[in-house]
Design a protein around this motif. Structure first.
Motif, PDB file in Angstrom:
ATOM      1  N   ALA A   1       2.097   4.990  -4.156  1.00 21.60           N
ATOM      2  CA  ALA A   1       1.635   4.739  -5.524  1.00 21.60           C
ATOM      3  C   ALA A   1       0.113   4.827  -5.616  1.00 21.60           C
ATOM      4  O   ALA A   1      -0.429   5.401  -6.572  1.00 21.60           O
ATOM      5  N   ILE A   2      -0.581   4.269  -4.630  1.00 27.15           N
ATOM      6  CA  ILE A   2      -2.043   4.360  -4.626  1.00 27.15           C
ATOM      7  C   ILE A   2      -2.474   5.816  -4.520  1.00 27.15           C
ATOM      8  O   ILE A   2      -3.434   6.245  -5.173  1.00 27.15           O
ATOM      9  N   GLY A   3      -1.745   6.601  -3.712  1.00 27.07           N
ATOM     10  CA  GLY A   3      -2.051   8.025  -3.610  1.00 27.07           C
ATOM     11  C   GLY A   3      -1.819   8.750  -4.923  1.00 27.07           C
ATOM     12  O   GLY A   3      -2.605   9.618  -5.312  1.00 27.07           O
ATOM     13  N   ARG A   4      -0.722   8.398  -5.631  1.00 22.36           N
ATOM     14  CA  ARG A   4      -0.447   9.051  -6.912  1.00 22.36           C
ATOM     15  C   ARG A   4      -1.476   8.673  -7.968  1.00 22.36           C
ATOM     16  O   ARG A   4      -1.867   9.500  -8.792  1.00 22.36           O
ATOM     17  N   LEU A   5      -1.914   7.418  -7.958  1.00 23.16           N
ATOM     18  CA  LEU A   5      -2.895   6.990  -8.945  1.00 23.16           C
ATOM     19  C   LEU A   5      -4.252   7.630  -8.698  1.00 23.16           C
ATOM     20  O   LEU A   5      -5.036   7.794  -9.639  1.00 23.16           O
ATOM     21  N   GLY A   6      -4.545   7.969  -7.452  1.00 20.04           N
ATOM     22  CA  GLY A   6      -5.715   8.775  -7.141  1.00 20.04           C
ATOM     23  C   GLY A   6      -7.006   8.006  -6.922  1.00 20.04           C
ATOM     24  O   GLY A   6      -7.092   6.803  -7.170  1.00 20.04           O
ATOM     25  N   PRO A   7      -8.034   8.704  -6.451  1.00 19.50           N
ATOM     26  CA  PRO A   7      -9.329   8.080  -6.167  1.00 19.50           C
ATOM     27  C   PRO A   7      -9.983   7.454  -7.387  1.00 19.50           C
ATOM     28  O   PRO A   7     -10.686   6.457  -7.267  1.00 19.50           O
ATOM     29  N   ALA A   8      -9.792   8.040  -8.558  1.00 19.24           N
ATOM     30  CA  ALA A   8     -10.403   7.486  -9.759  1.00 19.24           C
ATOM     31  C   ALA A   8      -9.880   6.079 -10.023  1.00 19.24           C
ATOM     32  O   ALA A   8     -10.633   5.190 -10.426  1.00 19.24           O
ATOM     33  N   TRP A   9      -8.609   5.858  -9.789  1.00 14.65           N
ATOM     34  CA  TRP A   9      -8.030   4.531  -9.962  1.00 14.65           C
ATOM     35  C   TRP A   9      -8.509   3.601  -8.850  1.00 14.65           C
ATOM     36  O   TRP A   9      -8.879   2.452  -9.110  1.00 14.65           O
ATOM     37  N   SER A  10      -8.505   4.082  -7.608  1.00 17.92           N
ATOM     38  CA  SER A  10      -8.898   3.241  -6.476  1.00 17.92           C
ATOM     39  C   SER A  10     -10.361   2.838  -6.549  1.00 17.92           C
ATOM     40  O   SER A  10     -10.729   1.755  -6.074  1.00 17.92           O
ATOM     41  N   ALA A  11     -11.200   3.696  -7.133  1.00 16.14           N
ATOM     42  CA  ALA A  11     -12.631   3.397  -7.198  1.00 16.14           C
ATOM     43  C   ALA A  11     -12.917   2.159  -8.017  1.00 16.14           C
ATOM     44  O   ALA A  11     -13.922   1.477  -7.798  1.00 16.14           O
ATOM     45  N   GLY A  12     -12.050   1.842  -8.963  1.00 13.82           N
ATOM     46  CA  GLY A  12     -12.265   0.668  -9.801  1.00 13.82           C
ATOM     47  C   GLY A  12     -11.679  -0.603  -9.221  1.00 13.82           C
ATOM     48  O   GLY A  12     -11.671  -1.638  -9.907  1.00 13.82           O
ATOM     49  N   ARG A  13     -11.184  -0.572  -8.002  1.00 13.52           N
ATOM     50  CA  ARG A  13     -10.569  -1.729  -7.378  1.00 13.52           C
ATOM     51  C   ARG A  13     -11.146  -1.968  -5.999  1.00 13.52           C
ATOM     52  O   ARG A  13     -11.643  -1.045  -5.365  1.00 13.52           O
ATOM     53  N   SER A  14     -11.054  -3.186  -5.557  1.00 14.03           N
ATOM     54  CA  SER A  14     -11.587  -3.548  -4.254  1.00 14.03           C
ATOM     55  C   SER A  14     -10.709  -2.965  -3.149  1.00 14.03           C
ATOM     56  O   SER A  14      -9.503  -3.233  -3.095  1.00 14.03           O
ATOM     57  N   SER A  15     -11.312  -2.172  -2.282  1.00  8.41           N
ATOM     58  CA  SER A  15     -10.546  -1.606  -1.170  1.00  8.41           C
ATOM     59  C   SER A  15     -10.073  -2.704  -0.228  1.00  8.41           C
ATOM     60  O   SER A  15      -8.971  -2.621   0.331  1.00  8.41           O
ATOM     61  N   ALA A  16     -10.892  -3.753  -0.070  1.00 10.37           N
ATOM     62  CA  ALA A  16     -10.470  -4.870   0.782  1.00 10.37           C
ATOM     63  C   ALA A  16      -9.289  -5.600   0.159  1.00 10.37           C
ATOM     64  O   ALA A  16      -8.352  -6.002   0.853  1.00 10.37           O
ATOM     65  N   GLY A  17      -9.317  -5.768  -1.182  1.00  7.73           N
ATOM     66  CA  GLY A  17      -8.198  -6.421  -1.852  1.00  7.73           C
ATOM     67  C   GLY A  17      -6.907  -5.645  -1.692  1.00  7.73           C
ATOM     68  O   GLY A  17      -5.837  -6.230  -1.452  1.00  7.73           O
ATOM     69  N   LEU A  18      -6.989  -4.321  -1.803  1.00  6.78           N
ATOM     70  CA  LEU A  18      -5.799  -3.488  -1.615  1.00  6.78           C
ATOM     71  C   LEU A  18      -5.310  -3.554  -0.172  1.00  6.78           C
ATOM     72  O   LEU A  18      -4.105  -3.544   0.087  1.00  6.78           O
ATOM     73  N   THR A  19      -6.262  -3.631   0.762  1.00  2.00           N
ATOM     74  CA  THR A  19      -5.884  -3.731   2.172  1.00  2.00           C
ATOM     75  C   THR A  19      -5.164  -5.040   2.452  1.00  2.00           C
ATOM     76  O   THR A  19      -4.128  -5.065   3.132  1.00  2.00           O
TER      77      THR A  19
END
Length: 553
Positions: free
Chosen positions: A99-117
């Motif tokens: 799902a994170i891959g489908r939402l793409g980098p633009a979506w991930s950029a607005g969220r904490s990478s540590a939080g997702l981890t």
């Protein structure tokens, strides 16, 4: 915070298997509990009445058999819980990453990478308690409690009435406690995500902080968040202990009420000793599963909270996929594949981020065998235009290859080879990085890709280190370019895209790399290069100059 989120069944097939197996075991456990209480009560009554052991053989054998069987069922329930938790965690983790891959980098950029981890690791690991302690008791409550209450009604109506009247008090306590738990558990989870993010930010920028003498100041920042996490954790523990006390008190008083009523009627001769003892043995079993649900709810609260965040991301990805599938792109459509010229075409393409337009109405054609260069100042949308090819950003308009529309959104793109601004290297050898994702390495293609990337003579077994830590900036960039060349040399690849491929190279290496790009284009590839560098602009057959088009919708 719902006891059971229906999305769990939708997103994890393993959960359906777990509930089916759990229901069978709960039904078996219910039957064994009733048989255990009956055999024990009958054995005690027989001893009081002076019956011999030979006469009580049936009751004793049933008692021994049910005791052993209950132990076996308890073990089986634990085994099913462990296997179910492992299977569901694996399925949800895979779905989350996709799902994170489908939402793409633009979506991930607005969220904490540590939080997702943290969400994908510790958050989902917390489901162990959810499946191991909470859900088995929830299933047992749904099956065992009504059956046991019905048996009590059959043996003694008044005791059944007492249980039915007092039993709802426990769910009332659970609801009140659940509201308090949801608040403190969410606070603890958010604080943990913030702590993880702060720690990761400090590690990532530690060299810069040391250079400017600001590393020590980060200790205070981390100490403050750590203290907040400690306070939040203690609130969760305090709520857990208080709720456990309330549930134990409610259940004990309810059982005591049944016991007092049975005792008084037993003395008065209104009920026989056998039914009275049988009802007294069953009364705690009627309250036990529901009481355990409330107690174990706190152990599972962190997993429930994390799963809600996972489900929210999965829902968002599903909504984005539905929107992509039903979207009607504006602008002029492409011509039919039969009459369209060969090459890659952009038809009125536009890109926006959170209502901010960065590209609007871009139309261009890049033919095979020619080098196209994207130019323009920073922020003009060069990388965004490339992202439309990669499927990592939503866009208006249509992209076609040889007249056929290209799919938007994430997915396999065997026709595309690409190298981004950041090398994105993994821990491993040069060969591992260049042949990324291939089961076996083609040695001839690897050698040629390295030579075209100006890495001829390099040992393919040379270690790159984590994120290219054992290489210089220019070397890491050339390994990333060699990866794109390795893919471009496949027969099915039609388009080669390079985003700032020479930003870390010296002039002579850049000149030779430009010659390699021209050589690849001459082989029939569509080549697109985004660059500010004069050397790469000089080899362009087509230059698309982009200008900043930032505007609020």
């Amino acid at each position: 915070m719902r006891p059971l989120d229906p999305r769990l069944l939708r997103y994890a097939a393993g959960a359906r298997w777990f509930f089916a197996a759990g229901a069978v075991l709960a039904a078996l456990q219910t039957v064994l509990t009733i048989a255990f209480a009956w055999s024990l009560s009958q054995a005690i009554v027989g001893v009081v009445e002076g019956r011999s052991l030979a006469e009580l053989r049936t009751e004793i054998l049933v008692f021994a058999g049910t005791t052993i069987a209950r132990l076996v069922v308890t073990w089986a329930s634990g085994s099913v819980s462990i296997r179910g938790a492992a299977r569901v965690k694996s399925e949800l983790r895979s779905r989350l990453y996709r799902a994170i891959g489908r939402l793409g980098p633009a979506w991930s950029a607005g969220r904490s990478s540590a939080g997702l981890t943290v969400l994908g690791t510790r958050g989902l690991d917390a489901l162990d308690d959810y499946f191991g302690k909470y859900l088995p008791q929830l299933i047992l409550t749904v099956i065992a409690t009504p059956v046991i209450v019905a048996v009590m009604f059959w043996q003694d109506v008044l005791s059944g009435v007492f249980v039915v009247v007092t039993l709802p008090l426990i769910p009332v306590f659970m609801v009140l406690i659940g509201w308090a738990t949801q608040s403190v558990q969410r606070q603890q989870w958010d604080t943990l995500s913030e702590l993880s993010g702060n720690y990761l930010d400090v590690l990532g920028g530690l060299s810069t902080l040391k250079s400017f003498g600001r590393a020590e100041r980060q200790l205070t920042r981390i100490r403050v968040v750590t203290e907040r996490y400690r306070v939040a954790t203690m609130k969760v523990l305090r709520t857990t202990f208080l709720s456990g006390f309330a549930l134990e008190l409610g259940a004990s008083l309810s059982v005591a009420l049944v016991a007092v009523g049975v005792g008084m009627r037993l003395v008065a001769g209104d009920i026989g000793f056998g039914p009275a003892l049988f009802v007294l043995l069953l009364a705690p079993e009627a309250f036990l599963p529901l009481r355990n649900v409330g107690t174990n709810f706190h152990a599972a609260a962190e997993g429930v909270t994390a799963s809600e965040d996972v489900f929210a991301i999965l829902d968002e990805a599903a909504d984005a996929a539905d929107a992509t599938a039903t979207a009607v792109h504006p602008g002029g459509g492409p011509s039919s594949a039969a009459t369209a010229p060969a090459g890659l075409e952009f038809h009125d393409v536009g890109v926006s981020y959170d209502g901010t337009t960065v590209l609007s109405g871009v139309s261009a054609r890049f033919a095979p065998g020619r080098v196209g260069v994207l130019t323009g100042p920073s922020g003009s949308g060069k990388s965004s235009l490339i992202s439309t090819l990669l499927g990592t950003v939503a866009h208006d308009g249509v992209l076609t290859l040889d007249g056929s529309p290209l799919p938007s959104g994430p997915g396999e793109r065997p026709w595309l080879a690409w190298s981004g601004q950041r090398p994105g290297l993994i821990s491993g050898t040069v060969a591992d990085n260049v042949s990324l994702g291939e089961a076996s390495v083609d040695p001839d293609r690897l050698t040629r890709a390295l030579a075209l990337a100006q890495l001829d003579g390099w040992d393919a077994d040379r270690e790159c280190g984590v994120a290219g830590s054992l290489l210089s900036g220019g070397q890491a960039q050339r390994v990333a370019v060699a990866r794109a060349f390795y893919r471009a040399l496949r027969p099915e690849t039609r388009v080669l895209v390079l985003d700032e491929p020479s930003s870390a190279l010296d002039h002579e290496t850049e000149r030779r790399l430009a010659a390699s790009i021209t050589e690849l284009a001459a082989g029939g590839l569509v080549v697109i290069v985004a660059s500010h560098r004069r050397r790469l602009r000089d080899i362009a057959d087509v230059e698309l100059a982009l200008t900043p088009a930032v505007a609020k919708r």
